[in-house]
Design a protein around this motif. Structure first.
Motif, mmCIF file in Angstrom:
data_model
loop_
_atom_site.group_PDB
_atom_site.id
_atom_site.type_symbol
_atom_site.label_atom_id
_atom_site.label_comp_id
_atom_site.label_asym_id
_atom_site.label_seq_id
_atom_site.Cartn_x
_atom_site.Cartn_y
_atom_site.Cartn_z
ATOM 1 N N SER A 330 0.810 -1.221 0.000
ATOM 2 C CA SER A 330 0.000 0.000 0.000
ATOM 3 C C SER A 330 0.840 1.267 0.000
ATOM 4 O O SER A 330 0.485 2.259 -0.663
ATOM 5 N N ASP A 331 1.953 1.264 0.726
ATOM 6 C CA ASP A 331 2.780 2.473 0.766
ATOM 7 C C ASP A 331 3.350 2.795 -0.605
ATOM 8 O O ASP A 331 3.483 3.973 -0.977
ATOM 9 N N MET A 332 3.648 1.766 -1.384
ATOM 10 C CA MET A 332 4.181 1.989 -2.729
ATOM 11 C C MET A 332 3.090 2.411 -3.705
ATOM 12 O O MET A 332 3.362 3.120 -4.682
ATOM 13 N N VAL A 333 1.868 1.984 -3.464
ATOM 14 C CA VAL A 333 0.753 2.417 -4.322
ATOM 15 C C VAL A 333 0.606 3.927 -4.260
ATOM 16 O O VAL A 333 0.372 4.582 -5.281
ATOM 17 N N VAL A 334 0.745 4.518 -3.082
ATOM 18 C CA VAL A 334 0.629 5.969 -2.955
ATOM 19 C C VAL A 334 1.935 6.667 -3.352
ATOM 20 O O VAL A 334 1.926 7.798 -3.839
ATOM 21 N N ALA A 335 3.062 5.998 -3.173
ATOM 22 C CA ALA A 335 4.348 6.591 -3.560
ATOM 23 C C ALA A 335 4.433 6.833 -5.063
ATOM 24 O O ALA A 335 5.089 7.799 -5.504
ATOM 25 N N LEU A 336 3.780 5.983 -5.856
ATOM 26 C CA LEU A 336 3.856 6.137 -7.313
ATOM 27 C C LEU A 336 3.240 7.462 -7.768
ATOM 28 O O LEU A 336 3.899 8.251 -8.454
ATOM 29 N N PRO A 337 1.997 7.769 -7.418
ATOM 30 C CA PRO A 337 1.481 9.090 -7.808
ATOM 31 C C PRO A 337 2.251 10.233 -7.170
ATOM 32 O O PRO A 337 2.413 11.292 -7.785
ATOM 33 N N ALA A 338 2.757 10.039 -5.943
ATOM 34 C CA ALA A 338 3.549 11.101 -5.317
ATOM 35 C C ALA A 338 4.777 11.432 -6.157
ATOM 36 O O ALA A 338 5.114 12.612 -6.380
ATOM 37 N N PHE A 339 5.462 10.405 -6.625
ATOM 38 C CA PHE A 339 6.659 10.585 -7.442
ATOM 39 C C PHE A 339 6.362 11.429 -8.679
ATOM 40 O O PHE A 339 7.066 12.416 -8.967
ATOM 41 N N TRP A 340 5.293 11.084 -9.389
ATOM 42 C CA TRP A 340 5.004 11.762 -10.653
ATOM 43 C C TRP A 340 4.324 13.111 -10.457
ATOM 44 O O TRP A 340 4.576 14.059 -11.217
ATOM 45 N N VAL A 341 3.468 13.243 -9.461
ATOM 46 C CA VAL A 341 2.834 14.536 -9.205
ATOM 47 C C VAL A 341 3.891 15.575 -8.855
ATOM 48 O O VAL A 341 3.844 16.724 -9.313
#
Length: 455
Positions: A330-341
């Motif tokens: 789950s932490d990586m699921v949110v990290a992905l949009p964080a990275f690109w945003v």
């Protein structure tokens, strides 16, 4: 993709295809992000995959979720194949091998993404636990053979299943044994889209390395950190890959239209029926000359559906899709949009990212793409490693999120980058950690991953 489109508005010209993309432009104040993720369902007692039918199958989960959250069913004939929020928010769909996908609603902040994910997983667990089913966050199924993997009753997947082996060696593995997480992002203009898709394509291998999380196949190490990414290298190179044309002069909506028109079609949907036209040209449909459907003319839904069958590393619709990452916890699921945003939604960060990649050659970008599935952060690039490159990119993303200053509970959005910061600092991807545990405490068994990587 949650559901195929059904807009019968006819398309008369190529110019209308370009105009379709132009309608995706929106003011920066209206920018949203939509996160999609896929996960493997399995039975907790024996780690077997979950079939569609049966009293404890995927259909039963969908029906249970429908009763719980009140979303509308998405049907393919008599089969329920997903759920859609009647208020126009998110949707749930099934990938070919039963990978359970949430296509999140367009939201304004990463805090909302985190809340949406938590609500989805809570609702899913409340239903699935009754059947003894849990969900796994990995980029590739770790133990099941393709023959053991269930097949979902979706017409379009039947067409793809027949066609894929004719255009690449790994298409069926892509369909049935991989899972990803991606984010969909907006653009303000054609120029903004062009800048963003160039940065997105160039840096997608960096995301692949950071999110590498698929080192096991059929119960043993497969030699890669991201087998999911390796599979895409020979799935269907007519519709996948690093699309070097986006870096050429004159890139814009029109150029992407020409690319899409050159990609063979899979199907034409009329009513509830999918006509198998695999390998045919959309240009023929546009001209009313498709041999399989004489006289049939292209519609808006045909165009939208065709675009959903293109699989480049970054994909253009009426928004941009970042497609390079393995699914994770789950932490990586949110990290992905964080990275690109952080990279895309701050003008300064986007400019810094562009300055970083603008002089990379087609050959360098492709070499980077080819190296990261096996080597991840250790892959070489311009006398450095991808780990060092990722550190620079992550710093740009962090500053972009800081400047966005979206604060909730005293926390801004940079907190969601913490898993990636740890990966860069240690030089160990999630795949590296799994391989270390396999060789150490797990005693050469993959089975413990069904406990460590549960969502």
């Amino acid at each position: 993709m949650a559901r195929d489109q059904s807009d019968p508005t006819p398309i008369e010209s190529r110019a209308e295809l370009v105009a379709w993309f132009e309608k995706g432009c929106k003011p920066e104040s209206d920018f949203r992000l939509g996160t999609e993720h896929e996960k493997f369902g399995f039975y907790a007692y024996d780690h077997a995959p979950v079939p569609y039918d049966g009293p404890r199958g995927i259909r039963a989960i969908l029906e249970g979720l429908q009763a719980r959250i009140g979303w509308e069913p998405i049907m393919d004939g008599e089969a329920i194949i997903g759920l859609a929020d009647p208020l126009g928010g998110g949707a749930i769909s099934l990938e070919p091998g039963g990978q359970f996908e949430l296509s999140g609603a367009p939201v304004a902040t990463l805090h909302e993404t985190r809340s949406e994910l938590a609500q989805h997983l809570d609702a899913l667990d409340a239903v699935a636990a009754h059947f003894g089913i849990r969900f796994l966050g990995l980029g590739h199924s770790p133990t099941w053979t393709r023959a053991e993997t269930p097949v979902m009753p979706k017409q379009r997947y039947g067409i793809m299943r027949r066609y894929m082996p004719t255009v690449g060696s790994r298409g069926l593995d892509m369909m049935f044994r991989t899972s990803t997480v991606q984010v969909n992002l907006d653009f303000a203009s054609e120029a903004d889209m062009t800048r963003k898709i160039r940065v997105a394509v160039a840096l997608q291998p960096v995301a692949t390395a950071l999110f590498a999380n698929s080192p096991f196949t059929e119960g043993k190490p497969n030699g890669f950190k991201s087998m999911r990414s390796e599979i895409w290298r020979d799935t269907d190179n007519n519709r996948a890959g690093m699309i070097p044309f986006v870096f050429g002069d004159g890139m814009g909506f029109e150029r992407y239209v020409d690319y899409a028109l050159d990609v063979p079609m899979y199907f034409v949907k009329r009513g509830d029926h999918y006509h198998d036209v695999a390998g045919a040209s959309f240009r023929d449909l546009l001209d009313g000359k498709l041999p399989q459907l004489p006289g049939e003319r292209a519609t808006i839904s045909d165009w939208a559906n065709h675009l959903s069958t293109l699989f480049p590393e970054a994909r253009l619709k009426r928004y941009l899709e970042m497609r390079g990452a393995d699914m994770g916890t789950s932490d990586m699921v949110v990290a992905l949009p964080a990275f690109w945003v952080g990279l895309m939604y701050d003008a300064g960060a986007l400019d810094q990212a562009w300055q970083l990649v603008k002089d990379w050659t087609d050959e360098e970008r492709q070499a980077l793409r080819d190296a990261v599935p096996r080597q991840a952060l250790a892959a070489p690039f311009r006398g450095r490693t991808v780990r060092e490159l990722a550190r620079d990119v992550l710093a740009i993303s962090t500053e972009g999120l800081k400047r966005r200053a979206k604060v909730e509970g005293g926390q801004d959005e940079t907190a969601y980058l913490a898993p990636l910061q740890e990966i860069v600092e240690t030089g160990r991807t999630r795949a590296d950690v799994l391989l270390e545990r396999y060789a150490g405490e797990w005693g050469g068994s993959v089975e413990p991953v069904f406990e460590t990587n549960v969502l």
